[in-house]
Write a protein that holds these residues in place. Sequence first.
Motif, short mmCIF file in Angstrom:
data_model
loop_
_atom_site.label_atom_id
_atom_site.label_comp_id
_atom_site.label_asym_id
_atom_site.label_seq_id
_atom_site.Cartn_x
_atom_site.Cartn_y
_atom_site.Cartn_z
N UNK A 71 -7.25 -14.43 -0.22
CA UNK A 71 -7.04 -14.11 -1.63
C UNK A 71 -8.25 -13.44 -2.23
N UNK A 72 -8.57 -13.84 -3.46
CA UNK A 72 -9.67 -13.24 -4.22
C UNK A 72 -10.81 -14.23 -4.38
N UNK A 73 -12.02 -13.80 -4.08
CA UNK A 73 -13.23 -14.57 -4.40
C UNK A 73 -14.12 -13.72 -5.29
N UNK A 74 -14.57 -14.30 -6.38
CA UNK A 74 -15.52 -13.62 -7.26
C UNK A 74 -16.86 -14.30 -7.10
N UNK A 75 -17.83 -13.52 -6.64
CA UNK A 75 -19.16 -14.03 -6.33
C UNK A 75 -20.18 -13.29 -7.18
N UNK A 76 -21.43 -13.25 -6.71
CA UNK A 76 -22.44 -12.56 -7.49
C UNK A 76 -23.70 -12.32 -6.69
N UNK A 77 -24.84 -12.30 -7.42
CA UNK A 77 -25.00 -12.67 -8.80
C UNK A 77 -24.39 -14.01 -9.13
N UNK A 78 -24.21 -14.22 -10.42
CA UNK A 78 -23.56 -15.43 -10.92
C UNK A 78 -22.36 -15.05 -11.76
N UNK A 79 -21.13 -15.24 -11.24
CA UNK A 79 -19.93 -14.78 -11.95
C UNK A 79 -19.70 -15.47 -13.28
N UNK A 80 -20.17 -16.71 -13.44
CA UNK A 80 -19.92 -17.43 -14.68
C UNK A 80 -20.74 -16.91 -15.86
N UNK A 81 -21.60 -15.94 -15.61
CA UNK A 81 -22.30 -15.29 -16.72
C UNK A 81 -21.41 -14.29 -17.44
N UNK A 82 -20.25 -14.00 -16.86
CA UNK A 82 -19.26 -13.11 -17.49
C UNK A 82 -17.92 -13.84 -17.59
N UNK A 83 -17.88 -14.94 -18.35
CA UNK A 83 -16.70 -15.82 -18.33
C UNK A 83 -15.42 -15.18 -18.86
N UNK A 84 -15.52 -14.34 -19.87
CA UNK A 84 -14.31 -13.75 -20.42
C UNK A 84 -13.63 -12.84 -19.40
N UNK A 85 -14.42 -11.97 -18.80
CA UNK A 85 -13.87 -11.08 -17.77
C UNK A 85 -13.39 -11.89 -16.57
N UNK A 86 -14.17 -12.86 -16.15
CA UNK A 86 -13.82 -13.67 -14.98
C UNK A 86 -12.51 -14.42 -15.20
N UNK A 87 -12.36 -15.02 -16.36
CA UNK A 87 -11.12 -15.75 -16.65
C UNK A 87 -9.91 -14.82 -16.64
N UNK A 88 -10.06 -13.63 -17.23
CA UNK A 88 -8.95 -12.68 -17.25
C UNK A 88 -8.59 -12.24 -15.83
N UNK A 89 -9.60 -11.92 -15.04
CA UNK A 89 -9.35 -11.46 -13.67
C UNK A 89 -8.66 -12.53 -12.84
N UNK A 90 -9.16 -13.75 -12.89
CA UNK A 90 -8.58 -14.83 -12.10
C UNK A 90 -7.16 -15.16 -12.56
N UNK A 91 -6.94 -15.14 -13.86
CA UNK A 91 -5.60 -15.42 -14.39
C UNK A 91 -4.60 -14.39 -13.91
N UNK A 92 -4.99 -13.12 -13.94
CA UNK A 92 -4.10 -12.06 -13.49
C UNK A 92 -3.87 -12.14 -11.98
N UNK A 93 -4.91 -12.51 -11.24
CA UNK A 93 -4.76 -12.65 -9.79
C UNK A 93 -3.80 -13.78 -9.44
N UNK A 94 -3.92 -14.90 -10.14
CA UNK A 94 -3.01 -16.02 -9.89
C UNK A 94 -1.58 -15.65 -10.27
N UNK A 95 -1.42 -14.93 -11.37
CA UNK A 95 -0.09 -14.50 -11.79
C UNK A 95 0.54 -13.56 -10.76
N UNK A 96 -0.31 -12.84 -10.04
CA UNK A 96 0.17 -11.92 -9.00
C UNK A 96 0.39 -12.63 -7.67
#
Length: 244
Positions: A71-96
């Motif tokens: 599936x999808x892994x979001x790494x970094x860097x530190x991904x939680x420094x961009x929580x709004x984008x990260x939440x949107x991306x993960x939500x859309x990935x789960x919906x897909x």
Amino acid sequence: MLQGYYHSKLSFGTVDGPGIRYVLFLAGCQLGCAFCHNPDTWARGEQQITADEVLTEMEDYRNFYESSGGGLTVSGGEPLLQPEFLAELLAKAKAAGFHTAIDTCGLAAKEAILQVLPHTDRVLFSLKGCTEASYQALTKAKFGTIRENLVCIAKRKPVTLRYVLIPGYTAGKDSLAELIRLVHSLPGDVEVEVLPYHTMGIAKWEALGWDYPLKSVPEPTKEEVTAFRQALKQAGIKLAATEK
């Protein structure tokens, strides 16, 4: 539409969560690890990407991700420094229909963690030691903060605890005992992945004109890594699939 600042991406990652994965490395990190092998991810940079762009790229390889349990892994860097984008991306990935994971060092605001976790299936938590002293020596963070965030995450999601074995810092009997104590104290489903320290990042530090702090530290031997893993197993700690 939100855009995330990213450093790089992989379509066929095999070491950042289960199965074959699309791995997006977001830019920016405040931990400042003395042994970081990607110090070029610390700065935010200028490259940007949207969630829809990521998902469009993922669709080309959906069969590989699904057939391997990836599936999808979001790494970094530190991904939680961009929580709004990260939440949107993960939500859309789960919906897909994609499995989702984040790889975090735990240095983030609790609000960011709670914003992202509902859309995350598994958390890869990179632990830089098990004591305040180890974090003072190796990072710019306080272990107390990291531990609080780890407990917060472990209460809510399955965790793969990624522990880097560094001779003189995170290896040895005392470090082993502290790690065992920590894992046994955590709630929920926690497994451990022992990652041998390596020196492959030195070239990147030198390219940036920086002095590498652990230049004199040797990599652990295969025997040392095996013994550490076996000791964890004997203590009743679940090892990640990659460890077996």
